[in-house]
Design a protein around this motif. Structure first.
Motif: not given
Length: 315
Positions: A228, A232-233, A269-270, A272, A303
Protein backbone atom coordinates in the motif's frame (compact mmCIF):
# COMPACT_ATOMS: atom_id res chain seq x y z
CA UNK A 1 4.93 32.98 -4.63
CA UNK A 2 2.49 33.29 -1.74
CA UNK A 3 2.96 30.82 1.10
CA UNK A 4 0.89 30.41 4.24
CA UNK A 5 2.91 29.06 7.15
CA UNK A 6 0.72 27.37 9.76
CA UNK A 7 2.41 26.51 13.04
CA UNK A 8 1.06 24.67 16.05
CA UNK A 9 2.61 26.23 19.18
CA UNK A 10 1.38 23.25 21.21
CA UNK A 11 3.05 20.58 19.06
CA UNK A 12 5.41 18.30 20.95
CA UNK A 13 8.67 19.30 19.31
CA UNK A 14 8.25 22.91 18.23
CA UNK A 15 9.80 25.91 19.97
CA UNK A 16 9.25 29.66 19.63
CA UNK A 17 12.81 30.03 18.34
CA UNK A 18 12.32 27.26 15.78
CA UNK A 19 9.01 28.69 14.57
CA UNK A 20 10.52 32.17 14.21
CA UNK A 21 13.54 30.82 12.34
CA UNK A 22 11.29 28.90 9.94
CA UNK A 23 9.16 31.97 9.28
CA UNK A 24 12.21 34.18 8.61
CA UNK A 25 13.77 31.57 6.33
CA UNK A 26 10.66 31.24 4.19
CA UNK A 27 10.10 35.00 4.17
CA UNK A 28 13.58 35.54 2.76
CA UNK A 29 12.36 34.07 -0.52
CA UNK A 30 8.55 34.16 -0.60
CA UNK A 31 5.59 36.30 0.38
CA UNK A 32 4.72 34.58 3.67
CA UNK A 33 1.70 34.90 5.93
CA UNK A 34 2.30 33.27 9.34
CA UNK A 35 -0.63 31.80 11.27
CA UNK A 36 -0.53 30.12 14.69
CA UNK A 37 -3.28 27.65 15.53
CA UNK A 38 -5.25 28.58 18.64
CA UNK A 39 -7.84 25.82 19.01
CA UNK A 40 -8.90 22.42 17.70
CA UNK A 41 -10.07 22.76 14.10
CA UNK A 42 -8.27 26.07 13.56
CA UNK A 43 -5.72 24.53 11.18
CA UNK A 44 -8.58 23.33 8.98
CA UNK A 45 -10.09 26.81 8.92
CA UNK A 46 -6.74 28.22 7.85
CA UNK A 47 -6.35 25.59 5.12
CA UNK A 48 -9.76 26.56 3.70
CA UNK A 49 -8.79 30.23 3.85
CA UNK A 50 -5.60 29.51 1.92
CA UNK A 51 -7.76 28.14 -0.91
CA UNK A 52 -10.13 31.12 -0.88
CA UNK A 53 -7.27 33.64 -0.88
CA UNK A 54 -5.33 31.87 -3.64
CA UNK A 55 -2.13 30.86 -1.85
CA UNK A 56 0.31 28.80 -3.88
CA UNK A 57 1.35 26.59 -0.98
CA UNK A 58 0.64 25.90 2.67
CA UNK A 59 3.51 24.81 4.89
CA UNK A 60 2.56 23.19 8.19
CA UNK A 61 4.97 23.06 11.13
CA UNK A 62 3.37 20.70 13.60
CA UNK A 63 2.26 17.12 14.10
CA UNK A 64 0.08 14.78 12.08
CA UNK A 65 -3.13 16.14 13.63
CA UNK A 66 -2.42 19.65 12.36
CA UNK A 67 -1.47 18.34 8.91
CA UNK A 68 -4.69 16.32 8.72
CA UNK A 69 -6.76 19.37 9.60
CA UNK A 70 -5.04 21.51 6.96
CA UNK A 71 -5.51 18.87 4.26
CA UNK A 72 -9.21 18.63 5.11
CA UNK A 73 -9.48 22.42 4.98
CA UNK A 74 -7.81 22.58 1.58
CA UNK A 75 -9.88 19.79 0.04
CA UNK A 76 -13.24 20.32 1.72
CA UNK A 77 -15.73 17.50 2.15
CA UNK A 78 -15.02 14.15 0.44
CA UNK A 79 -18.69 14.18 -0.58
CA UNK A 80 -18.22 17.31 -2.71
CA UNK A 81 -17.23 17.24 -6.36
CA UNK A 82 -13.44 16.78 -6.64
CA UNK A 83 -11.32 19.73 -7.74
CA UNK A 84 -8.20 19.66 -9.88
CA UNK A 85 -5.39 19.51 -7.27
CA UNK A 86 -3.22 21.79 -9.40
CA UNK A 87 -5.71 24.62 -8.71
CA UNK A 88 -5.31 24.22 -4.93
CA UNK A 89 -2.40 25.17 -2.66
CA UNK A 90 0.26 22.48 -2.42
CA UNK A 91 0.79 21.09 1.07
CA UNK A 92 4.27 21.02 2.62
CA UNK A 93 5.22 19.70 6.06
CA UNK A 94 8.05 20.64 8.40
CA UNK A 95 7.91 17.97 11.14
CA UNK A 96 7.10 19.25 14.62
CA UNK A 97 5.14 16.45 16.27
CA UNK A 98 6.09 13.29 18.10
CA UNK A 99 5.50 10.84 15.24
CA UNK A 100 5.40 12.88 11.98
CA UNK A 101 4.14 9.80 10.15
CA UNK A 102 2.83 11.61 7.08
CA UNK A 103 6.00 13.61 6.50
CA UNK A 104 8.22 10.56 6.95
CA UNK A 105 6.08 8.48 4.59
CA UNK A 106 6.53 11.24 1.98
CA UNK A 107 10.31 11.10 2.38
CA UNK A 108 10.60 14.36 4.35
CA UNK A 109 13.57 14.50 6.71
CA UNK A 110 12.71 14.55 10.42
CA UNK A 111 15.16 17.43 10.93
CA UNK A 112 13.27 20.73 10.51
CA UNK A 113 16.23 22.45 8.85
CA UNK A 114 16.66 19.71 6.27
CA UNK A 115 12.91 19.57 5.68
CA UNK A 116 12.76 23.33 5.15
CA UNK A 117 15.64 23.27 2.67
CA UNK A 118 13.94 20.51 0.66
CA UNK A 119 10.60 22.30 0.63
CA UNK A 120 12.17 25.56 -0.54
CA UNK A 121 14.07 23.80 -3.31
CA UNK A 122 10.87 22.20 -4.56
CA UNK A 123 8.88 25.41 -4.24
CA UNK A 124 11.54 27.23 -6.31
CA UNK A 125 11.21 24.56 -8.99
CA UNK A 126 7.39 24.60 -8.66
CA UNK A 127 7.51 20.82 -8.32
CA UNK A 128 4.48 19.03 -6.91
CA UNK A 129 3.65 15.41 -6.23
CA UNK A 130 0.03 14.30 -6.46
CA UNK A 131 -1.11 11.66 -3.96
CA UNK A 132 -4.23 9.69 -3.18
CA UNK A 133 -6.14 9.85 0.10
CA UNK A 134 -8.66 7.80 2.05
CA UNK A 135 -11.84 9.15 3.61
CA UNK A 136 -14.51 8.19 6.11
CA UNK A 137 -17.18 9.91 8.22
CA UNK A 138 -16.94 13.01 6.03
CA UNK A 139 -13.19 13.41 6.62
CA UNK A 140 -10.02 12.71 4.67
CA UNK A 141 -7.26 10.67 6.21
CA UNK A 142 -3.65 10.88 5.09
CA UNK A 143 -2.11 7.62 6.21
CA UNK A 144 -4.27 5.47 8.49
CA UNK A 145 -7.57 4.92 10.26
CA UNK A 146 -8.36 2.21 12.79
CA UNK A 147 -11.08 0.62 14.87
CA UNK A 148 -10.67 -1.40 18.04
CA UNK A 149 -7.49 -1.75 20.07
CA UNK A 150 -5.48 0.72 17.99
CA UNK A 151 -8.10 3.42 18.57
CA UNK A 152 -8.24 2.55 22.27
CA UNK A 153 -4.51 3.25 22.49
CA UNK A 154 -5.03 6.62 20.75
CA UNK A 155 -7.87 7.46 23.16
CA UNK A 156 -5.72 6.59 26.17
CA UNK A 157 -2.85 8.67 24.77
CA UNK A 158 -5.15 11.66 24.36
CA UNK A 159 -6.26 11.22 27.97
CA UNK A 160 -2.59 11.30 29.03
CA UNK A 161 -1.92 14.40 26.95
CA UNK A 162 -4.84 16.18 28.60
CA UNK A 163 -3.07 15.45 31.89
CA UNK A 164 0.06 17.16 30.60
CA UNK A 165 2.03 14.11 29.44
CA UNK A 166 3.95 14.37 26.16
CA UNK A 167 3.10 11.96 23.35
CA UNK A 168 6.53 10.36 22.98
CA UNK A 169 7.30 7.17 21.06
CA UNK A 170 8.13 5.40 24.32
CA UNK A 171 4.83 6.39 25.90
CA UNK A 172 2.94 5.13 22.83
CA UNK A 173 4.77 1.80 23.12
CA UNK A 174 4.06 1.45 26.84
CA UNK A 175 0.42 2.40 26.37
CA UNK A 176 0.05 -0.16 23.60
CA UNK A 177 1.53 -2.92 25.73
CA UNK A 178 -0.57 -2.04 28.76
CA UNK A 179 -3.74 -1.95 26.63
CA UNK A 180 -3.15 -5.48 25.40
CA UNK A 181 -2.26 -6.78 28.87
CA UNK A 182 -5.09 -5.11 30.79
CA UNK A 183 -8.06 -7.50 31.04
CA UNK A 184 -10.40 -4.52 31.48
CA UNK A 185 -9.52 -3.31 27.96
CA UNK A 186 -11.69 -5.47 25.73
CA UNK A 187 -12.59 -3.97 22.35
CA UNK A 188 -15.83 -5.27 20.83
CA UNK A 189 -15.56 -7.57 17.85
CA UNK A 190 -16.69 -6.31 14.46
CA UNK A 191 -17.04 -7.40 10.84
CA UNK A 192 -14.79 -6.28 7.99
CA UNK A 193 -15.94 -6.24 4.36
CA UNK A 194 -13.91 -5.50 1.22
CA UNK A 195 -14.77 -5.91 -2.48
CA UNK A 196 -14.64 -9.47 -3.82
CA UNK A 197 -14.17 -11.21 -0.47
CA UNK A 198 -16.45 -12.85 2.07
CA UNK A 199 -17.04 -10.79 5.23
CA UNK A 200 -14.52 -11.37 8.00
CA UNK A 201 -16.27 -11.72 11.36
CA UNK A 202 -14.87 -11.50 14.87
CA UNK A 203 -12.28 -8.80 14.13
CA UNK A 204 -10.87 -7.25 17.33
CA UNK A 205 -8.77 -4.51 15.77
CA UNK A 206 -8.34 -3.31 12.20
CA UNK A 207 -6.28 -0.75 10.31
CA UNK A 208 -7.19 0.87 7.01
CA UNK A 209 -4.03 2.29 5.45
CA UNK A 210 -3.55 4.88 2.73
CA UNK A 211 0.21 4.37 2.64
CA UNK A 212 3.05 2.47 4.21
CA UNK A 213 4.74 2.75 6.52
CA UNK A 214 2.09 4.44 8.64
CA UNK A 215 3.77 3.79 11.95
CA UNK A 216 7.29 3.61 13.34
CA UNK A 217 9.10 2.07 16.28
CA UNK A 218 11.68 4.78 16.82
CA UNK A 219 13.41 5.03 13.44
CA UNK A 220 12.27 1.55 12.36
CA UNK A 221 9.51 1.43 9.75
CA UNK A 222 6.50 -0.78 10.50
CA UNK A 223 4.68 -1.85 7.33
CA UNK A 224 1.39 -3.60 8.04
CA UNK A 225 0.55 -3.47 4.33
CA UNK A 226 3.78 -3.51 2.29
CA UNK A 227 1.84 -3.17 -0.98
CA UNK A 228 0.00 0.00 0.00
CA UNK A 229 1.28 3.46 -0.93
CA UNK A 230 0.13 6.94 -1.93
CA UNK A 231 -0.37 5.85 -5.55
CA UNK A 232 -2.72 2.88 -5.00
CA UNK A 233 -5.86 1.89 -3.13
CA UNK A 234 -6.40 1.21 0.55
CA UNK A 235 -4.80 -1.54 2.60
CA UNK A 236 -6.68 -3.53 5.25
CA UNK A 237 -5.00 -5.24 8.20
CA UNK A 238 -7.51 -6.92 10.53
CA UNK A 239 -6.83 -9.27 13.45
CA UNK A 240 -9.44 -11.57 14.98
CA UNK A 241 -7.58 -11.98 18.27
CA UNK A 242 -6.09 -9.77 20.97
CA UNK A 243 -4.20 -12.72 22.43
CA UNK A 244 -0.85 -11.43 23.67
CA UNK A 245 1.24 -14.45 22.53
CA UNK A 246 -0.32 -14.48 19.05
CA UNK A 247 0.13 -10.76 18.55
CA UNK A 248 3.66 -10.74 19.94
CA UNK A 249 4.60 -13.17 17.16
CA UNK A 250 2.85 -11.00 14.62
CA UNK A 251 4.55 -7.91 16.04
CA UNK A 252 7.92 -9.62 15.79
CA UNK A 253 7.37 -10.15 12.06
CA UNK A 254 6.45 -6.49 11.65
CA UNK A 255 9.55 -5.37 13.53
CA UNK A 256 11.72 -7.68 11.45
CA UNK A 257 10.39 -6.13 8.25
CA UNK A 258 9.11 -9.41 6.83
CA UNK A 259 5.67 -9.94 5.32
CA UNK A 260 3.10 -9.96 8.14
CA UNK A 261 1.32 -13.33 8.31
CA UNK A 262 -0.74 -15.03 11.01
CA UNK A 263 -3.75 -17.34 11.19
CA UNK A 264 -5.76 -14.65 12.95
CA UNK A 265 -4.82 -11.96 10.38
CA UNK A 266 -6.75 -10.82 7.31
CA UNK A 267 -4.76 -8.52 5.03
CA UNK A 268 -5.26 -7.12 1.55
CA UNK A 269 -3.72 -4.26 -0.42
CA UNK A 270 -5.07 -1.91 -3.10
CA UNK A 271 -8.79 -2.16 -2.35
CA UNK A 272 -11.31 0.54 -3.29
CA UNK A 273 -13.33 0.48 -0.08
CA UNK A 274 -13.52 -1.12 3.35
CA UNK A 275 -16.53 -1.41 5.65
CA UNK A 276 -16.44 -1.92 9.42
CA UNK A 277 -19.65 -3.00 11.19
CA UNK A 278 -19.83 -3.46 14.96
CA UNK A 279 -22.78 -4.69 17.06
CA UNK A 280 -21.87 -2.10 19.69
CA UNK A 281 -20.04 1.24 19.60
CA UNK A 282 -16.31 0.81 19.03
CA UNK A 283 -13.41 3.26 19.28
CA UNK A 284 -12.18 4.80 16.01
CA UNK A 285 -9.10 6.91 15.21
CA UNK A 286 -8.00 8.77 12.09
CA UNK A 287 -4.33 9.71 11.56
CA UNK A 288 -3.68 9.30 15.27
CA UNK A 289 -6.62 11.54 16.22
CA UNK A 290 -9.38 9.96 18.30
CA UNK A 291 -12.67 10.22 16.39
CA UNK A 292 -15.15 8.66 18.82
CA UNK A 293 -17.42 5.61 19.03
CA UNK A 294 -19.04 4.16 15.90
CA UNK A 295 -21.07 1.09 15.00
CA UNK A 296 -20.56 1.32 11.23
CA UNK A 297 -18.01 3.06 9.02
CA UNK A 298 -17.22 2.82 5.33
CA UNK A 299 -13.76 3.86 4.17
CA UNK A 300 -13.42 5.14 0.63
CA UNK A 301 -10.50 6.16 -1.52
CA UNK A 302 -9.83 8.84 -4.12
CA UNK A 303 -6.82 8.80 -6.41
CA UNK A 304 -4.78 11.89 -7.24
CA UNK A 305 -6.62 14.29 -4.97
CA UNK A 306 -3.91 16.33 -3.18
CA UNK A 307 -0.67 17.99 -4.31
CA UNK A 308 2.18 17.89 -1.81
CA UNK A 309 5.62 19.50 -1.68
CA UNK A 310 7.63 16.30 -1.44
CA UNK A 311 10.24 14.38 -3.41
CA UNK A 312 9.11 11.87 -6.06
CA UNK A 313 8.37 8.35 -4.96
CA UNK A 314 11.49 6.20 -4.76
CA UNK A 315 11.33 2.78 -6.38
Amino acid sequence: MRVMLITNPFATFTTPEGRDALAHTLASRYEVVVEHTAHRGHAGELGARAVTEGFDAVVVHGGDGSVNEVANGILGSPDALPRDPSTLPALGVVPGGSANVFARALGIDRDPLAATALIMTMLDRRERRTISLGHTAGRWFLFNAGMGMDAIVVRRMEELRHKGRKATAGRYFRTTLSSFFRPSVTPPSFTVEVPGHDPVDGVRFGFVSNTGPWTYFGAREIRTNPGTDFDHGLGIFAATSVSVPRNILLGARLLAGVEPKARHLFRQDDVDWVRFTSPEPADVQIDGDYLGLFEKLEFGHRRGVLDVVAPPKTV
